[in-house]
Design an enzyme around this catalytic site. Sequence first.
Site, PDB file in Angstrom:
ATOM      1  N   HIS A  30       0.864  -1.200   0.000  1.00 17.17           N
ATOM      2  CA  HIS A  30       0.000   0.000   0.000  1.00 17.17           C
ATOM      3  C   HIS A  30       0.891   1.238   0.000  1.00 17.17           C
ATOM      4  CE1 HIS A  30      -3.758   2.304   1.320  1.00 17.17           C
ATOM      5  NE2 HIS A  30      -2.805   3.205   1.175  1.00 17.17           N
ATOM      6  N   HIS A  49       1.607   5.373  -1.775  1.00 17.16           N
ATOM      7  CA  HIS A  49       1.251   6.531  -2.603  1.00 17.16           C
ATOM      8  C   HIS A  49       2.529   7.082  -3.236  1.00 17.16           C
ATOM      9  CE1 HIS A  49      -2.836   6.762  -0.913  1.00 17.16           C
ATOM     10  NE2 HIS A  49      -2.249   6.259   0.151  1.00 17.16           N
ATOM     11  N   LEU A  50       2.584   7.086  -4.556  1.00 16.85           N
ATOM     12  CA  LEU A  50       3.772   7.612  -5.246  1.00 16.85           C
ATOM     13  C   LEU A  50       3.533   8.971  -5.876  1.00 16.85           C
ATOM     14  CD1 LEU A  50       5.329   4.508  -7.092  1.00 16.85           C
ATOM     15  CD2 LEU A  50       6.321   5.797  -5.187  1.00 16.85           C
ATOM     16  N   LYS A  52      -9.517  -0.188  -5.838  1.00 17.92           N
ATOM     17  CA  LYS A  52      -9.516   0.444  -4.520  1.00 17.92           C
ATOM     18  C   LYS A  52     -10.820   1.163  -4.216  1.00 17.92           C
ATOM     19  CE  LYS A  52      -7.911   2.368  -0.747  1.00 17.92           C
ATOM     20  NZ  LYS A  52      -6.691   2.711  -0.069  1.00 17.92           N
ATOM     21  N   HIS A 102     -10.387   1.223   1.900  1.00 20.04           N
ATOM     22  CA  HIS A 102     -10.137   2.208   2.962  1.00 20.04           C
ATOM     23  C   HIS A 102     -11.335   2.071   3.901  1.00 20.04           C
ATOM     24  CE1 HIS A 102      -8.555   6.085   4.631  1.00 20.04           C
ATOM     25  NE2 HIS A 102      -9.746   5.993   5.194  1.00 20.04           N
ATOM     26  N   HIS A 135      -4.524  -0.660   5.744  1.00 15.07           N
ATOM     27  CA  HIS A 135      -4.000   0.090   6.898  1.00 15.07           C
ATOM     28  C   HIS A 135      -4.918   0.009   8.117  1.00 15.07           C
ATOM     29  CE1 HIS A 135      -6.665   2.966   5.005  1.00 15.07           C
ATOM     30  NE2 HIS A 135      -5.784   3.389   4.133  1.00 15.07           N
ATOM     31  N   LEU A 154      -4.665   9.168   7.902  1.00 18.88           N
ATOM     32  CA  LEU A 154      -5.979   8.539   8.019  1.00 18.88           C
ATOM     33  C   LEU A 154      -5.889   7.087   7.582  1.00 18.88           C
ATOM     34  CD1 LEU A 154      -8.231  11.447   6.729  1.00 18.88           C
ATOM     35  CD2 LEU A 154      -8.219  10.472   9.040  1.00 18.88           C
ATOM     36  N   ASP A 206       1.595   2.659   3.497  1.00 17.19           N
ATOM     37  CA  ASP A 206       0.733   3.829   3.314  1.00 17.19           C
ATOM     38  C   ASP A 206       1.572   5.112   3.313  1.00 17.19           C
ATOM     39  OD1 ASP A 206      -1.547   5.267   2.802  1.00 17.19           O
ATOM     40  OD2 ASP A 206      -2.231   5.303   4.884  1.00 17.19           O
ATOM     41  N   HIS A 261       3.375  14.467   1.412  1.00 18.35           N
ATOM     42  CA  HIS A 261       2.795  15.817   1.285  1.00 18.35           C
ATOM     43  C   HIS A 261       3.901  16.801   1.627  1.00 18.35           C
ATOM     44  CE1 HIS A 261      -1.480  14.627   1.074  1.00 18.35           C
ATOM     45  NE2 HIS A 261      -1.180  13.680   1.949  1.00 18.35           N
ATOM     46  N   ALA A 269      -3.639  14.875   5.469  1.00 18.71           N
ATOM     47  CA  ALA A 269      -3.429  13.585   6.136  1.00 18.71           C
ATOM     48  C   ALA A 269      -2.433  12.763   5.339  1.00 18.71           C
ATOM     49  CB  ALA A 269      -4.751  12.834   6.235  1.00 18.71           C
TER      50      ALA A 269
HETATM   51  C1  NCD Z   1      -3.373   9.162   1.975  1.00 18.81           C
HETATM   52  C2  NCD Z   1      -2.894  10.190   0.947  1.00 18.81           C
HETATM   53  O1  NCD Z   1      -2.323  11.205   1.352  1.00 18.81           O
HETATM   54  O2  NCD Z   1      -3.065   9.965  -0.255  1.00 18.81           O
HETATM   55  N1  NCD Z   1      -3.378   9.751   3.268  1.00 18.81           N
HETATM   56  C3  NCD Z   1      -3.346   9.112   4.458  1.00 18.81           C
HETATM   57  O3  NCD Z   1      -3.483   9.760   5.489  1.00 18.81           O
HETATM   58  N2  NCD Z   1      -3.163   7.811   4.535  1.00 18.81           N
HETATM   59  C4  NCD Z   1      -4.696   8.643   1.582  1.00 18.81           C
HETATM   60  C5  NCD Z   1      -5.098   7.379   2.316  1.00 18.81           C
HETATM   61  O4  NCD Z   1      -4.531   6.311   2.088  1.00 18.81           O
HETATM   62  O5  NCD Z   1      -6.000   7.438   3.140  1.00 18.81           O
HETATM   63 ZN    ZN Z   2      -3.133   5.160   1.600  1.00 20.48          ZN
END
Ligand code: NCD
Ligand code: ZN
Length: 373
Positions: free
Chosen positions: A14, A16-17, A114, A152, A190, A242, A270, A274, A286
């Site tokens: 899991h 995010h790229l 997803k 999620h 997560h 989150l 996860d 940011h 988040a």
């Molecule tokens: C994730 C994101 O920033 O894309 N943020 C997070 O708090 N985990 C989105 C997600 O997986 O909920």
């Molecule tokens: Zn995520």
Amino acid sequence: MIQTIQIAPPDDWHLHLRDGEALECVVAATALNFRRAIVMPNLRPPVTTVDQAVAYRGRILAAIEKACATGNYTVEEKAAMRRFDPLMVLYLTGATSPHEIEKAANSGVVKAVKLYPAGATTNSDAGVSDLLGQCGAVLHAMEEHGVPLLVHGEVTDTDVDVFDREAAFVETVMRPLRTRFPNLRVVFEHITTEQAATFVTENSGRDSQGRLLLAATITPQHLLYNRNALFKGGLQPHWYCLPVLKREVHRKALLKAATSGLPQFFLGTDSAPHAKHLKEMSCGCAGCYSAPYAMAMYAEAFEQVGALNDVSLFEQFCSLNGPAFYGLPVNEGAFVMQRKKFEVPTSLPFVTESGIVPLRAGETLDWTVTRLV
Ligand code: NCD
Ligand code: ZN
């Protein structure tokens, strides 16, 4: 006390790229630590079709090439990075069609779909507001083609306390989903609560092909921290993700699940980058950026409960259970960490001048990754 950990190369189930310049800033950190990753589709606009997923995968591979060409990496590191295999995911919307699911199943590129409940988290506004009401035909197609649904798992009802949204989701969505679609393969993403860990422990049967029907990923922050981290000495935006961190009783339940050796629990960072200024603002985003140091944090979590003495438990969680769920081979080669102190930088370069603050910034970790081959 063990000094070296050697396991099969891990995968991140899991991640995010992001895209564009942000992708270029973060992709190497993952490719240097993980052989494969399930790449989240919550871009703007989201990745909703197989064609978009194929194109996004191409951009990820191009970003790796660019990093190899321009970054300061050893020959061995570049070779490891070039072996990174991004596994793609479609973002489920009310408009996703059974035909697209069939196309995904035959694509060889898309590994899952997803569910973002609309409004639950970062870039989730295109998500689904009533899964069982809106997506019946698509869920049937996913059952039929064996395409996993990654969830999620939080209700979005603002009347529900933010710390209770996952537990509420177990009862209002997960349980009915398992009953109505008993052969749908589901990953509860997560997980953060005892209720979710128990649900996954108790409800994961196998399909006719012997594949697990229900599994869960767990992040490093939820294994190592409870919600006190959010308020330690003042408001701590870099600990905000989150689903939000929960009470200690939940953290203990997650540690127990991760170190249980049960096949339904596996690694998913996860890691969600940011920029610093977007975290440290009046309405901060988040997401915790953990990818560069996640493996050291997982090792620390396992060690906390004495589960590193038998490194096979760690290997199951990091490198074996995920591939087994997805029907993929275990990675060849080796991943090695040494017990060697490492200080996490307070900031890393990112798209904007503000940079990005990694999880545990400024803290000292006990483990250093020395090799992915
Ligand atoms: C994730 C994101 O920033 O894309 N943020 C997070 O708090 N985990 C989105 C997600 O997986 O909920
Ligand atoms: Zn995520």
